[in-house]
Design a protein around this motif. Structure first.
Motif, PDB file in Angstrom:
ATOM      1  N   GLU A  73     -13.204 -10.274   5.327  1.00 32.09           N
ATOM      2  CA  GLU A  73     -13.268  -9.931   6.750  1.00 32.09           C
ATOM      3  C   GLU A  73     -14.350  -8.862   6.932  1.00 32.09           C
ATOM      4  O   GLU A  73     -14.502  -7.976   6.089  1.00 32.09           O
ATOM      5  CB  GLU A  73     -11.909  -9.366   7.159  1.00 32.09           C
ATOM      6  CG  GLU A  73     -11.760  -9.061   8.626  1.00 32.09           C
ATOM      7  CD  GLU A  73     -10.324  -8.619   8.938  1.00 32.09           C
ATOM      8  OE1 GLU A  73      -9.658  -8.036   8.058  1.00 32.09           O
ATOM      9  OE2 GLU A  73      -9.882  -8.870  10.066  1.00 32.09           O
TER      10      GLU A  73
ATOM     11  N   GLY B 273      -0.754  -9.181   7.863  1.00 30.10           N
ATOM     12  CA  GLY B 273      -0.942  -9.180   6.412  1.00 30.10           C
ATOM     13  C   GLY B 273      -1.849 -10.299   5.927  1.00 30.10           C
ATOM     14  O   GLY B 273      -1.942 -10.539   4.718  1.00 30.10           O
TER      15      GLY B 273
ATOM     16  N   THR C 102      -4.743  -8.900   3.729  1.00 25.94           N
ATOM     17  CA  THR C 102      -4.152  -8.389   2.492  1.00 25.94           C
ATOM     18  C   THR C 102      -3.814  -9.542   1.563  1.00 25.94           C
ATOM     19  O   THR C 102      -4.072  -9.487   0.359  1.00 25.94           O
ATOM     20  CB  THR C 102      -2.892  -7.571   2.827  1.00 25.94           C
ATOM     21  OG1 THR C 102      -3.266  -6.531   3.727  1.00 25.94           O
ATOM     22  CG2 THR C 102      -2.278  -6.973   1.581  1.00 25.94           C
TER      23      THR C 102
ATOM     24  N   GLN D 201      -8.241 -16.163  13.827  1.00 19.52           N
ATOM     25  CA  GLN D 201      -7.560 -15.681  15.023  1.00 19.52           C
ATOM     26  C   GLN D 201      -7.468 -16.798  16.060  1.00 19.52           C
ATOM     27  O   GLN D 201      -6.551 -16.838  16.869  1.00 19.52           O
ATOM     28  CB  GLN D 201      -8.344 -14.520  15.660  1.00 19.52           C
ATOM     29  CG  GLN D 201      -8.378 -13.253  14.848  1.00 19.52           C
ATOM     30  CD  GLN D 201      -7.096 -12.472  14.951  1.00 19.52           C
ATOM     31  OE1 GLN D 201      -6.173 -12.860  15.667  1.00 19.52           O
ATOM     32  NE2 GLN D 201      -7.010 -11.384  14.214  1.00 19.52           N
TER      33      GLN D 201
ATOM     34  N   ALA E 283       2.893  -4.874   2.750  1.00 22.53           N
ATOM     35  CA  ALA E 283       2.043  -5.629   3.684  1.00 22.53           C
ATOM     36  C   ALA E 283       2.205  -7.127   3.527  1.00 22.53           C
ATOM     37  O   ALA E 283       2.041  -7.893   4.469  1.00 22.53           O
ATOM     38  CB  ALA E 283       0.581  -5.232   3.497  1.00 22.53           C
TER      39      ALA E 283
ATOM     40  N   TYR F  19       0.882  -1.168   0.000  1.00 18.87           N
ATOM     41  CA  TYR F  19       0.000   0.000   0.000  1.00 18.87           C
ATOM     42  C   TYR F  19       0.914   1.210   0.000  1.00 18.87           C
ATOM     43  O   TYR F  19       1.529   1.492   1.019  1.00 18.87           O
ATOM     44  CB  TYR F  19      -0.874   0.042   1.251  1.00 18.87           C
ATOM     45  CG  TYR F  19      -1.802  -1.141   1.430  1.00 18.87           C
ATOM     46  CD1 TYR F  19      -3.021  -1.190   0.770  1.00 18.87           C
ATOM     47  CD2 TYR F  19      -1.466  -2.187   2.288  1.00 18.87           C
ATOM     48  CE1 TYR F  19      -3.887  -2.255   0.952  1.00 18.87           C
ATOM     49  CE2 TYR F  19      -2.333  -3.248   2.480  1.00 18.87           C
ATOM     50  CZ  TYR F  19      -3.534  -3.280   1.811  1.00 18.87           C
ATOM     51  OH  TYR F  19      -4.386  -4.328   1.988  1.00 18.87           O
TER      52      TYR F  19
ATOM     53  N   GLY G 244      -2.435  -7.281  11.896  1.00 19.04           N
ATOM     54  CA  GLY G 244      -1.577  -6.482  11.017  1.00 19.04           C
ATOM     55  C   GLY G 244      -0.481  -7.269  10.342  1.00 19.04           C
ATOM     56  O   GLY G 244       0.355  -6.701   9.641  1.00 19.04           O
TER      57      GLY G 244
END
Ligand SMILES: Nc1ncnc2c1ncn2[C@@H]1O[C@H](COP(=O)(O)OP(=O)(O)OP(=O)(O)O)[C@@H](O)[C@H]1O
Ligand SMILES: [Mg+2]
Lengths: 284, 243
Positions: free
Chosen positions: B89, B42, B45, B198, B19, B14, B40
């Motif tokens: 997501e 990635g 992404t 997660q 990412a 980005y 975060g």
């Protein structure tokens, strides 16, 4: 003054407002896009029909569909040029670009059709119906019935068919729609073509009421902006109700107060209304 | 073992922020591959890049192949049409449309080779609650019900490879297991699945293979059984802190 006559005038005026506004309503509601060349598209619709009639000798009932198709094709071209800002939902660019298109159309039309007022005549305009003191024309009937049919059909398509669901999904979230296998660019083109074709139909039915001018675009559609906002931006039923409401208001205000101030009064009503109901008639 | 989905040298940035950095990844036919990593790292992404999709404007490099056919340069709706189906997501359904309308937006393809078809009956069997809710608008559903619609929509599209980005986000712990077990059943019927999660513990129970992503790079990968004992997984995800 005959109140019944004014009510009829109001309904006829209102159906015209609603009809001219419908393309904008769908564009704003279904695609969250703007097109500030709407008025010039209206002017083009009227002039294309007029030119086909006077230069080619085609009759009114064929000239209007020809204008509708011609403007629809123009819509494909325009949308093709604007696809990038459209896909990025870049409203600021679109505002400027469509304003620019409007000026180009106006200038082009002046070169092509001249700057003089022209008579765009519907044979139904002269066909009057008189019932006692009340009178109206068959053109009025056609406009009213045509508007109601178009709104009904549009409502059904948007709310009861898969195509309608596809359009509503792109309106809500074009990116997500892509994941559902929907080609959002194609949907935008379709909506834009509908806008152009619908405003040409509006011009075909409404413009014969008075002489047409290549510079009339902005003035002729200024009240449709009121309709679109009053109706609750993007609401099909809302803009129909708002169109009739505004038509009745204009007719009665013109008859009871003064016809010179109706546009100003309409905007005053809009302001007052927006203070009370910022999201328009359709707001839940 | 055939590979249904394969990415090589996949990088996403980005602006100047990288990412995803040179990721190789493969989802074999009829297997469930899990991907875990910190916030975060990635993950989204990466999975979005596989589908050729994003809400931002990333620059993607590398190749993606679906059943041997190159997906590079294809728009997301084309990839979806070919059976590379992503449940993103967060918001995954339309709130202005009813459950039925959401599901009817997708159509099973004409050419069904390599695809996994799910009838409405099967979907109602998987998620009985949706049958009762079919005339409710998406915006009126609970978070869990929305996830069910989002997954059902993906199944109705007859996926060849299903990409799920945290389908259990916001679900009650019991529902997380329920949903993931349902997904496992579909994989056992032949579907290929890439799952970002997660919940590492639940994921490890169900997947065949696991990737661990850190700062855009794959730092560990292997069969689930082996990854259970990987020190990085143990330390970061299966320590006393995790649920
Ligand atoms: N649309 C975007 N524009 C710019 N940067 C982004 C965008 N989306 C993500 N990023 C950046 O890319 C990196 C990876 O984000 P990503 O959403 O892929 O992480 P993730 O592993 O899915 O995290 P999470 O577990 O929180 O979902 C982050 O540094 C994030 O700031
Ligand atoms: Mg994520």
């Amino acid at each position: 003054m005959n109140i019944l006559q004014q009510l009829i005038n109001g309904l006829v005026l209102g159906s015209g407002y609603a009809l001219i506004a419908i393309g904008w309503t769908v564009l704003l509601g279904a695609a969250r896009l703007v097109n500030f060349a709407h008025g010039q598209l209206y002017m083009l619709g009227a002039f294309v029909a007029w030119a086909v009639m006077t230069k080619l000798g085609v009759n009114y009932f064929l000239a209007v569909p020809i204008a509708v198709v011609a403007l629809g094709l123009l819509g494909v071209g325009l949308q093709g040029l604007m696809l990038r800002p459209v896909m990025q939902q870049n409203l600021t660019s679109l505002m400027i670009v469509t304003l620019g298109f409007g000026y180009v159309f106006q200038g082009g039309a002046a070169r092509l059709f001249g700057g003089d007022p022209e008579r765009f005549v519907s044979p139904l305009q002269a066909a009057e119906i008189r019932i006692g003191e009340i009178w109206f024309t068959w053109q009025d009937v056609l406009t009213l019935v045509g508007t109601l049919l178009l709104f009904g059909a549009l409502w059904l398509v948007l709310n009861r068919t898969r195509v309608g669901a596809v359009v509503r999904s792109v309106a809500e979230d074009p990116r997500l729609a892509q994941l559902f296998g929907i080609n959002a660019a194609l949907v935008y083109i379709g909506v834009f073509v509908f806008e152009c074709a619908a405003v040409a139909l509006g011009a075909g039915l409404v413009a014969p009421r008075s002489p047409i001018l290549t510079s009339m675009g902005f003035d002729e559609v200024i009240l449709t902006f009121v309709v679109v906002v009053l109706g609750g931006i993007g609401s099909v039923t809302g803009s129909l109700v708002a169109g009739f409401g505004l038509g009745l208001f204009t007719a009665l205000f013109g008859a009871l107060v003064s016809s010179a101030y109706t546009t100003a009064a309409a905007f005053f009503v809009l302001l007052a209304f927006l203070v009370l109901r910022p999201r328009g008639l359709a707001a839940r | 073992m055939t590979i249904d989905l394969e990415a090589t040298g996949l990088s996403v940035r980005y602006g100047g922020n990288v990412a995803v950095d040179g990721v190789d990844l493969a989802v074999p036919t009829g297997r469930m591959v899990g991907m875990v990593g910190a916030n975060g790292a990635g993950k989204s992404t990466l999975i979005n890049a596989l589908a050729g999709w994003s809400r931002g404007t990333p620059v993607v490099r590398g190749t993606v192949r679906l059943g041997g056919a190159s997906m590079d340069g294809l728009s997301p709706h084309r990839r979806a049409a070919q059976g590379l189906v992503l449940v993103p997501e967060g918001k995954g359904i339309f709130s202005e449309l009813t459950v039925m309308e959401n599901l009817a937006l997708v159509r099973p393809p004409a050419d069904t080779t390599g695809r996994h078809l799910f009838s409405m009956e099967e979907i109602h069997e998987l998620f009985p609650r949706l049958a009762e809710r079919r005339h409710h608008k998406g915006g009126m559903l609970s978070g869990g019900e929305r996830q069910m619609v989002a997954v059902s929509r993906a199944l109705r599209a007859a996926p060849r490879v299903l990409l799920l980005d945290e389908p259990s986000a916001g679900l009650a712990p019991r529902l997380v297991y329920e949903l993931l077990e349902t997904m496992r059943k579909l994989v056992d019927r032949g579907l290929s699945l890439l799952l970002v999660e997660q919940n590492v513990r639940a994921t490890l129970e169900l997947v065949d293979e696991l990737y661990l992503l850190e700062r855009g790079k794959v730092v560990a990968r292997g069969p689930a059984a082996a990854m259970k004992n990987d020190p990085r997984i143990l330390e970061a995800y299966l320590g006393s802190l995790t649920a």
